[in-house]
Design an enzyme around this catalytic site. Structure first.
Site, PDB file in Angstrom:
ATOM      1  N   GLU A  83       0.806  -1.227   0.000  1.00 35.02           N
ATOM      2  CA  GLU A  83       0.000   0.000   0.000  1.00 35.02           C
ATOM      3  C   GLU A  83       0.835   1.270   0.000  1.00 35.02           C
ATOM      4  O   GLU A  83       0.513   2.227  -0.689  1.00 35.02           O
ATOM      5  CB  GLU A  83      -0.922   0.056   1.236  1.00 35.02           C
ATOM      6  CG  GLU A  83      -1.976  -1.002   1.274  1.00 35.02           C
ATOM      7  CD  GLU A  83      -1.573  -2.139   2.182  1.00 35.02           C
ATOM      8  OE1 GLU A  83      -0.390  -2.515   2.161  1.00 35.02           O
ATOM      9  OE2 GLU A  83      -2.432  -2.655   2.896  1.00 35.02           O
TER      10      GLU A  83
ATOM     11  N   ASP B 153      -2.026  -5.329   3.413  1.00 32.69           N
ATOM     12  CA  ASP B 153      -2.248  -5.696   4.813  1.00 32.69           C
ATOM     13  C   ASP B 153      -3.113  -6.942   4.927  1.00 32.69           C
ATOM     14  O   ASP B 153      -3.911  -7.259   4.042  1.00 32.69           O
ATOM     15  CB  ASP B 153      -2.905  -4.536   5.569  1.00 32.69           C
ATOM     16  CG  ASP B 153      -1.946  -3.380   5.770  1.00 32.69           C
ATOM     17  OD1 ASP B 153      -0.723  -3.612   5.706  1.00 32.69           O
ATOM     18  OD2 ASP B 153      -2.411  -2.249   5.973  1.00 32.69           O
TER      19      ASP B 153
ATOM     20  N   ASP C 275      -5.651  -7.615   6.847  1.00 27.25           N
ATOM     21  CA  ASP C 275      -7.043  -7.506   7.280  1.00 27.25           C
ATOM     22  C   ASP C 275      -7.981  -7.467   6.068  1.00 27.25           C
ATOM     23  O   ASP C 275      -7.549  -7.568   4.926  1.00 27.25           O
ATOM     24  CB  ASP C 275      -7.246  -6.270   8.168  1.00 27.25           C
ATOM     25  CG  ASP C 275      -6.799  -4.988   7.484  1.00 27.25           C
ATOM     26  OD1 ASP C 275      -6.552  -5.007   6.270  1.00 27.25           O
ATOM     27  OD2 ASP C 275      -6.694  -3.964   8.181  1.00 27.25           O
TER      28      ASP C 275
ATOM     29  N   GLU D 197      -9.624  -5.048   4.761  1.00 21.04           N
ATOM     30  CA  GLU D 197      -9.394  -3.921   3.860  1.00 21.04           C
ATOM     31  C   GLU D 197      -8.204  -4.198   2.948  1.00 21.04           C
ATOM     32  O   GLU D 197      -8.229  -3.891   1.761  1.00 21.04           O
ATOM     33  CB  GLU D 197      -9.173  -2.633   4.669  1.00 21.04           C
ATOM     34  CG  GLU D 197      -9.253  -1.393   3.835  1.00 21.04           C
ATOM     35  CD  GLU D 197      -9.445  -0.138   4.664  1.00 21.04           C
ATOM     36  OE1 GLU D 197      -9.390   0.939   4.074  1.00 21.04           O
ATOM     37  OE2 GLU D 197      -9.651  -0.247   5.879  1.00 21.04           O
TER      38      GLU D 197
ATOM     39  N   TYR E 112       1.541  -5.318  13.180  1.00 20.18           N
ATOM     40  CA  TYR E 112       0.422  -4.592  12.572  1.00 20.18           C
ATOM     41  C   TYR E 112      -0.456  -3.954  13.644  1.00 20.18           C
ATOM     42  O   TYR E 112      -0.823  -4.594  14.633  1.00 20.18           O
ATOM     43  CB  TYR E 112      -0.403  -5.549  11.714  1.00 20.18           C
ATOM     44  CG  TYR E 112      -1.402  -4.855  10.829  1.00 20.18           C
ATOM     45  CD1 TYR E 112      -1.013  -3.813   9.996  1.00 20.18           C
ATOM     46  CD2 TYR E 112      -2.726  -5.250  10.813  1.00 20.18           C
ATOM     47  CE1 TYR E 112      -1.919  -3.176   9.171  1.00 20.18           C
ATOM     48  CE2 TYR E 112      -3.648  -4.624   9.985  1.00 20.18           C
ATOM     49  CZ  TYR E 112      -3.232  -3.590   9.165  1.00 20.18           C
ATOM     50  OH  TYR E 112      -4.139  -2.960   8.351  1.00 20.18           O
TER      51      TYR E 112
ATOM     52  N   ARG F 134      -3.516  -2.537  13.479  1.00 19.96           N
ATOM     53  CA  ARG F 134      -4.985  -2.606  13.442  1.00 19.96           C
ATOM     54  C   ARG F 134      -5.392  -4.046  13.726  1.00 19.96           C
ATOM     55  O   ARG F 134      -5.439  -4.876  12.824  1.00 19.96           O
ATOM     56  CB  ARG F 134      -5.522  -2.126  12.092  1.00 19.96           C
ATOM     57  CG  ARG F 134      -5.311  -0.627  11.871  1.00 19.96           C
ATOM     58  CD  ARG F 134      -5.966  -0.128  10.592  1.00 19.96           C
ATOM     59  NE  ARG F 134      -5.736   1.288  10.426  1.00 19.96           N
ATOM     60  CZ  ARG F 134      -4.687   1.818   9.786  1.00 19.96           C
ATOM     61  NH1 ARG F 134      -3.786   1.015   9.260  1.00 19.96           N
ATOM     62  NH2 ARG F 134      -4.543   3.119   9.681  1.00 19.96           N
TER      63      ARG F 134
ATOM     64  N   HIS G  45      -4.799 -12.271  13.502  1.00 17.93           N
ATOM     65  CA  HIS G  45      -3.834 -11.223  13.787  1.00 17.93           C
ATOM     66  C   HIS G  45      -3.152 -11.486  15.122  1.00 17.93           C
ATOM     67  O   HIS G  45      -3.656 -12.212  15.971  1.00 17.93           O
ATOM     68  CB  HIS G  45      -4.527  -9.861  13.871  1.00 17.93           C
ATOM     69  CG  HIS G  45      -5.076  -9.411  12.561  1.00 17.93           C
ATOM     70  ND1 HIS G  45      -5.689  -8.199  12.420  1.00 17.93           N
ATOM     71  CD2 HIS G  45      -5.107  -9.992  11.349  1.00 17.93           C
ATOM     72  CE1 HIS G  45      -6.084  -8.058  11.163  1.00 17.93           C
ATOM     73  NE2 HIS G  45      -5.743  -9.137  10.500  1.00 17.93           N
TER      74      HIS G  45
END
Length: 891
Positions: A7, A94, A96, A98, A328, A330, A374
């Site tokens: 990203e 990432d 997750d 998203e 990470y 989040r 996670h």
């Protein structure tokens, strides 16, 4: 060549160093496409559709219409070129939902013909990257569908309910699935404070001493009755909830205090000691990190996430070596990997000794919504102490890294051991024995407290035994006893940290939503921050009132939790995403009658919101209404004489009937002129506006757009203290001080909304307390104008990004009047909407500046076209005039 897409540029740089020359690592700069953000972005093919505004085909399976934003088009072209040259495409966004969605969008847009792999990792380290590369997978369609469903639902929610607010409250407002619930929480806390009834109660505190050390004991009972404390009162009525407790008033408390002080000796009635343990907290997840950073470091949630992002993506540790310092950020999982547990054991044993380690601690996540794939937020290497990286981090980065390091290590350390002592003292009185209690606590083994950010403090009591006496000449002495008054306190307003905790407790939103939600509700004027407290504005109260009254299901605290359950089911392949969206929008199952039919049903019932604050003595309702620019108070049916200005600094909690009557009294007083201006003969009035008191020359003429001359008064100036002399003094502003020697523009001094200032050709500087706006000289004004501009309206260098790779011009990131922008000295380029200035990189700036000249040419072309049209129009007009003159001459 193997192409890896991540990203952000910072992440690309760090990963590129780990992978070596056979890999090209580039950034997508976040999302490359989204639903249309404006009417201009809606594709021509669907513009005529009734659902086009939504960007979602609600008539055919809720198919989304995705578009590539203008600022991303050049990047997409570059990525497509790289994909054609690559032997393999590796998507490393990432881990997750998203991140999964970004990978899917890249595939849909780039349409690669080369082999594609998807890798995921929770930390940016050599070992984590190598492990991810050895275990690739495909893009998880179920995760993508879950994220897509969330995005579509949020679009339907916001684009359906926002127009209701435009029509019934005020233009340019917005509703949002998470933000509207967050505002509701803040509003309802303020309503609870407003309804709260303050009650007073008294107790007695005695000061005793032994062996030169003083300690206190508080009255807990008299005879067989417990003394009332704050928890014994009803918050709404202020009445005692039980008749079994004794409420002391001032007279009774002081009389009892005097009596027991005189009736010595007292006696130690009971001493109890017990050993207890304190267990460490679990490692950080997103919400707990935001809460701890707020309370301990004073960081806002958004600031915390920005700093954490930098620590995650990689920090230069010297010699150009970049590596992620934390995992990470989040996440809603408290799990630590086995590798991290082993490393924690070694660091604890080596640094503190074997007694501080009692085996690995494995925490479980209580939230059923947690994504256990996670890991918790932790340092990538626990052996890397904060002191070791202090020279490579900013002050803020080091504070946050230390907080994370301490919490992670503490989570694996031994319990703290405490010795707690409770001592009761019996004081004789005519009403029965009074019992006073003293509590002490001593840490006997610190355990995890050695590194934890804890407020645990020792409160040591002397050695006491049952039967010991307290009094003159005794080992235990009574230094005095005093009656003390206390008041019950309303529930505390939310802070950013406590609002995050409440959102998490209610299952509202995901880790990534907390910081942006709290920023958005402040930016849009629904909530404002005073100190650390969050207060609702009257706009926020009106919006909440409307949504709660007509669409309560959609701003209910449990709505988002039910939605998250459904999204989890979609992610697990147990729920069809189209059925889920249909139930929400059209109505079915857990989502009631559906959003669309409910809006149709409720629209005609909605009245313009009026916030009721009480009734006057005649029974007329007193309400707050939202004006075009500011809220105001209305009595009864309204009319000019029945309205009063509502100052901006008055909160809903403070707006009692008595306060409203005060404001109407001020309004009535302001109708009386202070006197007459000797020069114009116009009357002068002292008035109260939303931003404070001001004076006015003359009256507002009905039907006239021209406003009378006005001048602000210092904030807090009572209107009754304003004299004609003071009013004339302020109306003499602005003062013309002279001409600037360089620009030859006039310099003036005046008072504005934010205080006194000097100004020259639109360039403002505030006047400090050391200067007086009525006496400041031209020379002093020139000194102020020569100083760098601070605050509102001026550009401020946030940081230097480095040199342009081609021109070698220094590129700076600035905060300007219209938001953040970058410049190389010759070209300026605003940062795209929702771009985080704190994580913006040199690479991104170069790309942005490269696109800027094209826009400049288009603007120049448009200007030339306009000029051409204007010239043609002038020629046509001239020809007509000439023809008219000839005709007149002939006649």
């Amino acid at each position: 060549m193997k192409l890896v897409i991540v990203e952000s540029p910072a992440k690309a740089t760090t990963i590129g160093r780990f992978l070596g020359r056979d890999y090209t690592v580039v950034a997508s700069y976040g999302h490359i496409r989204d639903l249309p953000g404006s009417a201009a972005e809606i594709p021509k093919a669907v513009k005529g559709e009734p659902w086009a505004r939504l960007g979602v085909d609600v008539e055919h399976g809720f198919a989304p219409v995705y578009v590539v934003q203008a600022q991303n088009k050049k990047r997409i072209s570059e990525l497509k070129k790289l994909v054609k040259e690559a032997d393999e495409l590796i998507l490393a966004t990432d881990e997750d939902r998203e991140g999964e969605s970004i990978s899917w969008h890249l595939l849909e847009t780039l349409k690669p013909k080369t082999p594609v792999k998807r890798i995921a990792f929770h930390e940016i380290t050599q070992s984590a990257i190598e492990e991810a590369m050895s275990t690739p997978r495909e893009v998880d369609d179920a995760l993508v569908r879950a994220q897509e469903s969330r995005r579509i639902l949020d679009r339907l929610f916001g684009y359906s309910l926002s127009p209701v607010l435009w029509k019934k409250v005020r233009p340019k407002l917005s509703a949002g699935r998470v933000q509207s619930v967050a505002v509701r929480l803040v509003v309802e806390r303020e309503e609870a404070r407003r309804a709260f009834h303050i009650s007073a109660y008294w107790d007695i505190e005695a000061t005793l001493s032994a062996a030169g050390k003083s300690f206190t004991a508080t009255l807990i009972s008299l005879g067989d009755q417990r003394i009332a404390t704050g928890k014994d009162f009803d918050s709404k009525t202020g009445a005692l909830k039980s008749e079994k407790v004794l409420l002391l008033d001032e007279t009774a408390a002081k009389a009892l205090s005097n009596e027991i002080s005189a009736n010595t000796p007292w006696r130690v009635a009971r001493v109890e000691q017990k050993s207890t343990r304190l267990r460490p907290s679990a490692p950080f997840i997103t919400s707990t990190l935001q809460q701890a950073a707020s309370s301990l470091l004073g960081f806002s949630p958004r600031q915390t996430m920005q700093i954490a992002q930098r620590l995650y993506e990689g920090v230069d540790l010297g010699g150009g070596a970049r590596e992620g310092l934390i995992t990470y950020m989040r996440t809603d999982s408290v799990i630590l990997s086995e590798k991290a547990l082993q490393e924690a054991e070694k660091v604890i044993r080596d640094g503190f000794g074997d007694s501080y380690y009692r085996g690995p601690r494995r925490y479980s996540t209580k939230s059923k919504l947690a994504q256990e794939a996670h890991e918790a937020i932790r340092p990538t290497h626990l052996a890397r102490r904060p002191e070791a990286v202090a020279g490579f981090l900013s002050a803020e980065e080091l504070k946050l890294y230390r907080l994370i390091w301490n919490r992670t290590l503490a989570s694996q350390m031994a319990d703290a051991e405490l010795q707690k002592t409770t001592a009761d003292f019996c004081a004789p009185s005519t009403q029965g024995d009074a019992t006073l209690r003293s509590n002490g606590s001593v840490v006997t083994f610190p355990g995890f407290l050695r590194v934890a950010d804890s407020e645990q403090k020792d409160t040591e009591l002397p050695v006491l035994h049952e039967g010991d006496e307290v009094g003159a000449g005794k080992a235990l002495a009574l230094e005095g006893a005093e009656a003390g008054r206390h008041e019950t306190k309303p529930p505390a307003r939310y802070t950013e940290a406590t609002l995050v905790r409440r959102l998490e407790e209610e299952g509202i939103g995901r880790p990534s939503t907390y910081a942006p939600t709290i920023s958005v509700i402040q930016q849009r004027g629904y909530v404002e921050k005073r100190g650390k407290a969050l207060l609702p504005t009257f706009v926020g109260i009106a919006v909440t009132s409307l949504l709660r009254g007509h669409f309560s299901e959609y701003v209910d605290l449990k709505f988002t939790a039910r939605m998250e359950d459904a999204l989890d089911a979609i992610a697990n392949g147990k729920q069809d995403w189209v059925d889920f969206l249909s139930a929400f929008y059209r109505g079915k199952g857990d989502f009631g009658q559906g959003l669309e039919p409910q809006i149709d049903q409720e629209m005609d019932k909605i009245e313009f919101p009026a916030i009721h604050v009480g009734d006057d003595e005649q029974g007329n309702p007193l309400v707050v209404r939202l004006g075009k620019t500011a809220p105001f108070i209305q009595r009864g049916e309204g009319g000019t004489s029945n309205t009063a200005t509502l100052p901006n600094d008055v909160t809903y909690e403070e707006l009692t009937v008595e306060k409203v009557e005060e404001l109407f009294a001020v309004r009535a007083k302001s109708n009386e002129a202070l006197g007459v201006d000797p020069e114009t003969g116009k009357k002068i009035y002292a008035l109260l506006g939303p931003y404070g008191p001001y004076v006015q020359l003359g009256e507002v003429e009905e039907g006239s757009k021209k406003k009378p001359k006005r001048a602000s008064l210092p904030k807090g100036t009572p209107l009754e203290s304003v004299t004609l002399e003071l009013a004339l003094k302020h109306l003499s502003l602005p003062r013309e001080l002279g001409v600037h020697p360089e620009s030859e523009k006039k310099i003036r001094a005046a008072i504005g909304r934010f205080g006194p200032y000097v100004v020259c050709d639109g360039d403002f500087r505030s006047i400090g307390k050391e200067d007086d706006v009525f006496t400041i000289t031209l020379e002093r004004a020139l000194e102020l104008l020569a100083q760098p501009k601070r605050g509102r309206g001026g550009k401020k260098l946030l940081r230097s990004l480095g040199k342009h790779p081609e021109s070698e011009a220094e590129i700076g990131l600035y905060d300007g009047r219209y938001g953040p922008y970058v410049t190389d000295g010759s070209v300026n380029a605003s940062l795209p909407k929702d771009t985080d200035p704190d994580t913006f990189t040199l690479e991104a700036a170069v790309t942005l500046l490269a696109n800027a000249p094209a826009k400049k040419k288009r603007a120049a072309k448009k200007k030339a076209t306009t000029k051409k049209k204007t010239t043609a129009k002038k020629k046509t007009t001239a020809k007509k005039k000439t023809a008219a003159k000839k005709k007149a001459a002939t006649e």
